[in-house]
Design a protein around this motif. Structure first.
Motif, PDB file in Angstrom:
ATOM      1  N   MET B  93       0.836  -1.214   0.000  1.00 12.14           N
ATOM      2  CA  MET B  93       0.000   0.000   0.000  1.00 12.14           C
ATOM      3  C   MET B  93       0.863   1.253   0.000  1.00 12.14           C
ATOM      4  SD  MET B  93      -2.962  -1.267  -0.161  1.00 12.14           S
ATOM      5  CE  MET B  93      -4.005  -2.656   0.290  1.00 12.14           C
ATOM      6  N   ALA B  94       1.852   1.270   0.850  1.00  8.43           N
ATOM      7  CA  ALA B  94       2.742   2.434   0.944  1.00  8.43           C
ATOM      8  C   ALA B  94       3.450   2.670  -0.379  1.00  8.43           C
ATOM      9  CB  ALA B  94       3.758   2.205   2.065  1.00  8.43           C
ATOM     10  N   SER B  95       3.807   1.590  -1.033  1.00  6.26           N
ATOM     11  CA  SER B  95       4.505   1.697  -2.304  1.00  6.26           C
ATOM     12  C   SER B  95       3.596   2.280  -3.374  1.00  6.26           C
ATOM     13  CB  SER B  95       4.996   0.309  -2.724  1.00  6.26           C
ATOM     14  OG  SER B  95       5.732   0.398  -3.911  1.00  6.26           O
ATOM     15  N   ILE B  96       2.322   1.872  -3.345  1.00  3.13           N
ATOM     16  CA  ILE B  96       1.355   2.401  -4.305  1.00  3.13           C
ATOM     17  C   ILE B  96       1.109   3.886  -4.054  1.00  3.13           C
ATOM     18  CG2 ILE B  96      -1.071   2.346  -4.960  1.00  3.13           C
ATOM     19  CD1 ILE B  96      -1.007  -0.653  -4.689  1.00  3.13           C
ATOM     20  N   ASP B  97       0.957   4.257  -2.797  1.00  2.00           N
ATOM     21  CA  ASP B  97       0.750   5.654  -2.442  1.00  2.00           C
ATOM     22  C   ASP B  97       1.918   6.509  -2.909  1.00  2.00           C
ATOM     23  OD1 ASP B  97      -1.573   4.887  -1.338  1.00  2.00           O
ATOM     24  OD2 ASP B  97      -0.951   5.074   0.748  1.00  2.00           O
ATOM     25  N   GLY B  98       3.108   6.012  -2.745  1.00  2.00           N
ATOM     26  CA  GLY B  98       4.298   6.737  -3.186  1.00  2.00           C
ATOM     27  C   GLY B  98       4.319   6.904  -4.694  1.00  2.00           C
ATOM     28  N   GLU B  99       3.741   5.928  -5.370  1.00  2.00           N
ATOM     29  CA  GLU B  99       3.714   5.968  -6.824  1.00  2.00           C
ATOM     30  C   GLU B  99       2.746   7.049  -7.326  1.00  2.00           C
ATOM     31  OE1 GLU B  99       5.400   4.186 -10.283  1.00  2.00           O
ATOM     32  OE2 GLU B  99       5.804   3.997  -8.148  1.00  2.00           O
ATOM     33  N   GLU B 100       1.626   7.197  -6.623  1.00  2.00           N
ATOM     34  CA  GLU B 100       0.593   8.153  -7.005  1.00  2.00           C
ATOM     35  C   GLU B 100       1.108   9.587  -6.994  1.00  2.00           C
ATOM     36  OE1 GLU B 100      -2.992   7.393  -7.260  1.00  2.00           O
ATOM     37  OE2 GLU B 100      -2.519   5.270  -7.332  1.00  2.00           O
ATOM     38  N   GLN B 101       1.994   9.842  -6.054  1.00  2.00           N
ATOM     39  CA  GLN B 101       2.425  11.217  -5.811  1.00  2.00           C
ATOM     40  C   GLN B 101       3.360  11.785  -6.860  1.00  2.00           C
ATOM     41  OE1 GLN B 101       4.001  11.307  -1.887  1.00  2.00           O
ATOM     42  NE2 GLN B 101       2.464  12.725  -1.119  1.00  2.00           N
ATOM     43  N   LYS B 102       3.823  10.966  -7.763  1.00  2.00           N
ATOM     44  CA  LYS B 102       4.818  11.508  -8.713  1.00  2.00           C
ATOM     45  C   LYS B 102       4.136  12.158  -9.930  1.00  2.00           C
ATOM     46  CE  LYS B 102       5.831   7.539 -11.619  1.00  2.00           C
ATOM     47  NZ  LYS B 102       5.028   7.886 -12.747  1.00  2.00           N
TER      48      LYS B 102
END
Lengths: 102, 102
Positions: B93-102
């Motif tokens: 989940m954290a990895s996906i959230d980090g991906e969204e922010q770029k």
DNA sequence: TGCTAACGTAAGTCATGGCTTACGCATCGG
DNA sequence: CCGATGCGTAAGCCATGACTTACGTTAGCA
């Protein structure tokens, strides 16, 4: 029977260390190997086993390869252990009940 | 770290077969070995490993030794897998959230 | 176009472990 | 008390697997 390869993959202590580092977050091979008591090629070989067991996924990022944990394979192992645990509990209860009757 | 020996014990297919037969209900060694593709001494050796891992208990019954499954060791393994599974999910989940922010 | 970084893979070594046969030991029945 | 039953254990064999060093490969960079 996907849990079988997961069990084999996680039975090795070094490979478990590798996997736990990947679980902490997606990392490249060099970062994973850093600080471990084995060489980097050894880590590569462990990652190969983990990948074939479905426990990790690989993503190429330029010259680096980023490995990430795959919860699904872990979920299958979890379900199997859960079932075994339930069966063991049920058998224990049945065994106790049979003991009472004598 | 009791889960470690449990993982090693359950990683072998033959030993898993032995353990599953014990889970079905308390049995003597001869009954467990019956029908298995390995010899009775081999089954004895597997039972020794399972016992040292805490997965089974031994009870002497005259000349026979009755082995029964011990849910507790299985419960510890279950807890460990559960924790790993949660961590893997959280990291995903954290990895996906980090991906969204770029 | 080289050079370097970051890998995977091949080959070889060595320890571990699963299996077999052979044997020893306790327990029950005659 | 003696044979048979039901085990565990010892010894040896052989395949597997974890690790090393050496090498090949691909991508970024000056």
């Amino acid at each position: 029977m996907a849990y079988a390869s997961a069990l084999i993959a996680l039975s090795d202590p070094t490979r478990r260390q590798v996997f736990e580092r990947v679980i902490d977050g997606p990392r490249a091979v060099g970062q994973i190997a850093e600080g471990l008591p084995v060489s980097r090629p050894a880590v590569s070989q462990h990652l190969k086993v983990l990948k074939q067991a479905g426990l990790v996924t690989e993503q190429r990022r330029g010259t680096r390869r980023v490995y990430a944990a795959n919860p699904q394979a872990l979920g299958e192992l979890r379900a199997w252990v859960e079932a075994m645990w339930r069966d063991a509990l049920a058998a224990m209860m049945a065994s106790i009940d049979g003991e009472e009757q004598k």
